[in-house]
Write a protein that holds these residues in place. Structure first.
Motif, PDB file in Angstrom:
ATOM      1  N   SER A   1     -54.177   9.991  -4.922  1.00 41.90           N
ATOM      2  CA  SER A   1     -55.682  10.181  -4.077  1.00 41.90           C
ATOM      3  C   SER A   1     -57.274   8.279  -4.441  1.00 41.90           C
ATOM      4  N   THR A   2     -57.243   7.639  -3.526  1.00 40.61           N
ATOM      5  CA  THR A   2     -58.220   6.824  -3.579  1.00 40.61           C
ATOM      6  C   THR A   2     -59.908   7.505  -3.291  1.00 40.61           C
ATOM      7  N   GLY A   3     -59.691   9.033  -2.973  1.00 41.89           N
ATOM      8  CA  GLY A   3     -61.433   9.007  -3.552  1.00 41.89           C
ATOM      9  C   GLY A   3     -62.372   9.218  -2.648  1.00 41.89           C
ATOM     10  N   VAL A   4     -62.469   8.180  -1.765  1.00 41.65           N
ATOM     11  CA  VAL A   4     -63.176   7.762  -1.013  1.00 41.65           C
ATOM     12  C   VAL A   4     -62.649   8.726   0.683  1.00 41.65           C
ATOM     13  N   VAL A   5     -61.321   8.477   1.535  1.00 43.49           N
ATOM     14  CA  VAL A   5     -61.316   8.824   2.421  1.00 43.49           C
ATOM     15  C   VAL A   5     -59.855   9.447   2.440  1.00 43.49           C
TER      16      VAL A   5
ATOM     17  N   PRO B   1     -55.543  13.887  -6.864  1.00 44.75           N
ATOM     18  CA  PRO B   1     -56.295  12.858  -7.382  1.00 44.75           C
ATOM     19  C   PRO B   1     -55.325  12.572  -8.431  1.00 44.75           C
ATOM     20  N   SER B   2     -56.304  10.597  -8.260  1.00 46.20           N
ATOM     21  CA  SER B   2     -55.789   9.542  -9.889  1.00 46.20           C
ATOM     22  C   SER B   2     -55.399  10.894 -11.218  1.00 46.20           C
ATOM     23  N   SER B   3     -56.007  11.269 -11.339  1.00 49.15           N
ATOM     24  CA  SER B   3     -56.361  11.898 -12.960  1.00 49.15           C
ATOM     25  C   SER B   3     -55.553  12.742 -13.170  1.00 49.15           C
ATOM     26  N   ASP B   4     -54.616  13.672 -11.772  1.00 46.82           N
ATOM     27  CA  ASP B   4     -53.359  14.375 -12.257  1.00 46.82           C
ATOM     28  C   ASP B   4     -52.394  13.456 -11.465  1.00 46.82           C
ATOM     29  N   PHE B   5     -52.293  12.414 -11.278  1.00 43.20           N
ATOM     30  CA  PHE B   5     -50.442  12.117 -10.293  1.00 43.20           C
ATOM     31  C   PHE B   5     -50.055  11.595 -11.040  1.00 43.20           C
ATOM     32  N   ALA B   6     -50.268  11.653 -12.642  1.00 43.85           N
ATOM     33  CA  ALA B   6     -49.130  11.523 -13.123  1.00 43.85           C
ATOM     34  C   ALA B   6     -48.366  13.114 -13.614  1.00 43.85           C
ATOM     35  N   THR B   7     -49.027  14.326 -13.935  1.00 43.24           N
ATOM     36  CA  THR B   7     -47.995  15.201 -13.792  1.00 43.24           C
ATOM     37  C   THR B   7     -47.891  15.465 -12.812  1.00 43.24           C
ATOM     38  N   LYS B   8     -48.140  15.486 -11.067  1.00 42.92           N
ATOM     39  CA  LYS B   8     -48.245  15.489 -10.232  1.00 42.92           C
ATOM     40  C   LYS B   8     -46.136  15.433 -10.084  1.00 42.92           C
TER      41      LYS B   8
END
Length: 186
Positions: A59-63, A88-95
């Motif tokens: 996710s870009t977290g912006v839009v 979310p970027s923080s969860d991307f590797a796990t997903k």
């Protein structure tokens, strides 16, 4: 701004074309539905019949990706709509790891960055979860092919130890991003 929009469209077009071109040899369950798609190798639209593909990206977290103007314009021009999975970027590797483990893979993984190492690419490639792109690039991404011939370090930097290319790189020239780093076609 117009040049950046154009380059983004061209980069995403290349991804979609490579993904569609690879559908015949992929083991992804979505591929069976896309294997008979005729790909137009030049111009727009990329496909004549509307098509929906899946794309996973941080996710870009912006839009919301569904609301990005350039992506909506791209969908109209190419005749390809994307269903986005954007943790979310923080969860991307796990997903992403869960997607590989469950065999529930998208058609394209975009912006994987350090979440997918060359060693992972080799392993997933050997298991048929990632598609080698090196034979598809000359036909479906001829400008990238020319650039790699002009600058062999690009090909060298994206070729994994097994000799395959599974990801497209970030290439910056003159302040513009030409392709997005660590984009994987599944």
């Amino acid at each position: 701004m117009q040049i950046r929009r154009f380059l983004a469209t061209v980069g995403l077009s290349a991804l979609a074309v490579l993904a569609l071109a690879g559908c015949n040899s992929s083991t992804n369950s979505n591929s069976a539905q896309k294997s008979d798609v005729k790909v137009n190798t030049t111009g727009f639209p990329i496909v004549d019949k509307p098509l929906t593909m899946t794309l996973m990206a941080p996710s870009t977290g912006v839009v919301n990706w569904n609301d990005m103007v350039v992506l909506n314009d791209y969908a109209k021009k190419t005749n390809i709509k994307f269903k986005y999975t954007t943790p979310p970027s923080s969860d991307f590797a796990t997903k992403l790891n869960l997607a590989f483990a469950s065999q529930d893979l998208p058609d394209i993984i975009y912006g994987a960055g350090s979440a997918l190492t060359p060693a992972n690419e080799v392993s997933y490639g050997e298991h048929g979860q990632l598609l080698p792109l090196e034979k598809l690039i000359p036909k479906y991404a001829p400008n990238l092919d020319k650039l790699m011939k002009k600058d062999p370090s690009i090909r060298q930097s994206i070729t994994t130890p097994d000799g395959h290319i599974y990801a497209l790189p970030l290439i910056s020239r003159g302040g513009y991003v030409i392709l997005v780093y660590r984009t994987i076609v599944v």
